[in-house]
Design a protein around this motif. Structure first.
Motif, PDB file in Angstrom:
ATOM      1  N   PHE A  26     -85.334  79.510  39.268  1.00 36.68           N
ATOM      2  CA  PHE A  26     -86.892  78.794  38.843  1.00 36.68           C
ATOM      3  C   PHE A  26     -87.451  79.558  37.980  1.00 36.68           C
ATOM      4  CE2 PHE A  26     -91.338  78.215  39.962  1.00 36.68           C
ATOM      5  CZ  PHE A  26     -91.393  76.727  39.593  1.00 36.68           C
ATOM      6  N   GLY A  27     -87.203  80.753  37.981  1.00 39.94           N
ATOM      7  CA  GLY A  27     -88.016  81.830  37.170  1.00 39.94           C
ATOM      8  C   GLY A  27     -87.567  81.730  35.639  1.00 39.94           C
ATOM      9  N   PHE A  29     -86.659  79.113  34.010  1.00 35.92           N
ATOM     10  CA  PHE A  29     -87.142  77.739  33.441  1.00 35.92           C
ATOM     11  C   PHE A  29     -88.600  77.637  33.393  1.00 35.92           C
ATOM     12  CE2 PHE A  29     -82.812  76.996  34.671  1.00 35.92           C
ATOM     13  CZ  PHE A  29     -82.235  76.551  33.576  1.00 35.92           C
ATOM     14  N   THR A  30     -89.393  78.648  33.754  1.00 39.30           N
ATOM     15  CA  THR A  30     -90.870  78.570  33.690  1.00 39.30           C
ATOM     16  C   THR A  30     -91.412  79.593  32.839  1.00 39.30           C
ATOM     17  OG1 THR A  30     -91.071  79.998  35.557  1.00 39.30           O
ATOM     18  CG2 THR A  30     -90.896  77.562  36.233  1.00 39.30           C
ATOM     19  N   GLY A  31     -92.575  79.289  32.430  1.00 36.76           N
ATOM     20  CA  GLY A  31     -93.524  80.242  31.598  1.00 36.76           C
ATOM     21  C   GLY A  31     -94.448  80.738  32.341  1.00 36.76           C
ATOM     22  N   SER A  32     -95.322  81.729  31.735  1.00 44.12           N
ATOM     23  CA  SER A  32     -96.476  82.263  32.038  1.00 44.12           C
ATOM     24  C   SER A  32     -97.607  80.825  31.655  1.00 44.12           C
ATOM     25  CB  SER A  32     -96.985  83.351  31.491  1.00 44.12           C
ATOM     26  OG  SER A  32     -98.142  83.673  31.936  1.00 44.12           O
ATOM     27  N   ALA A  33     -98.741  80.838  32.249  1.00 42.40           N
ATOM     28  CA  ALA A  33     -99.790  79.712  32.157  1.00 42.40           C
ATOM     29  C   ALA A  33    -100.771  80.494  31.190  1.00 42.40           C
ATOM     30  CB  ALA A  33    -100.382  79.451  33.358  1.00 42.40           C
TER      31      ALA A  33
END
Length: 60
Positions: A26-27, A29-33
């Motif tokens: 999961f980490g 494919f995600t980025g910081s907001a």
């Protein structure tokens, strides 16, 4: 014969073996907001490093 406490430890280890790869995947494919220069991004980074450091000390 496996005692109940040992069985509970094995089930927690089994659960971690399934959860950790999903969290890592999961980490990827995600980025910081927040942008890198945002105050909350800096606080989150420092807090994460602090928690990792505490975890290392706790294992020692």
């Amino acid at each position: 014969m496996v005692h109940r406490s040992q069985k509970a430890i094995y089930s927690q280890a089994d659960m971690l073996m399934w959860i950790v790869p999903f969290v890592l995947l999961f980490g990827l494919f995600t980025g910081s907001a927040w942008t890198e220069d945002h105050l909350l991004a800096e606080i989150a980074e420092i807090g994460g490093l602090f928690l990792a450091f505490l975890a290392m000390i706790g294992r020692a």
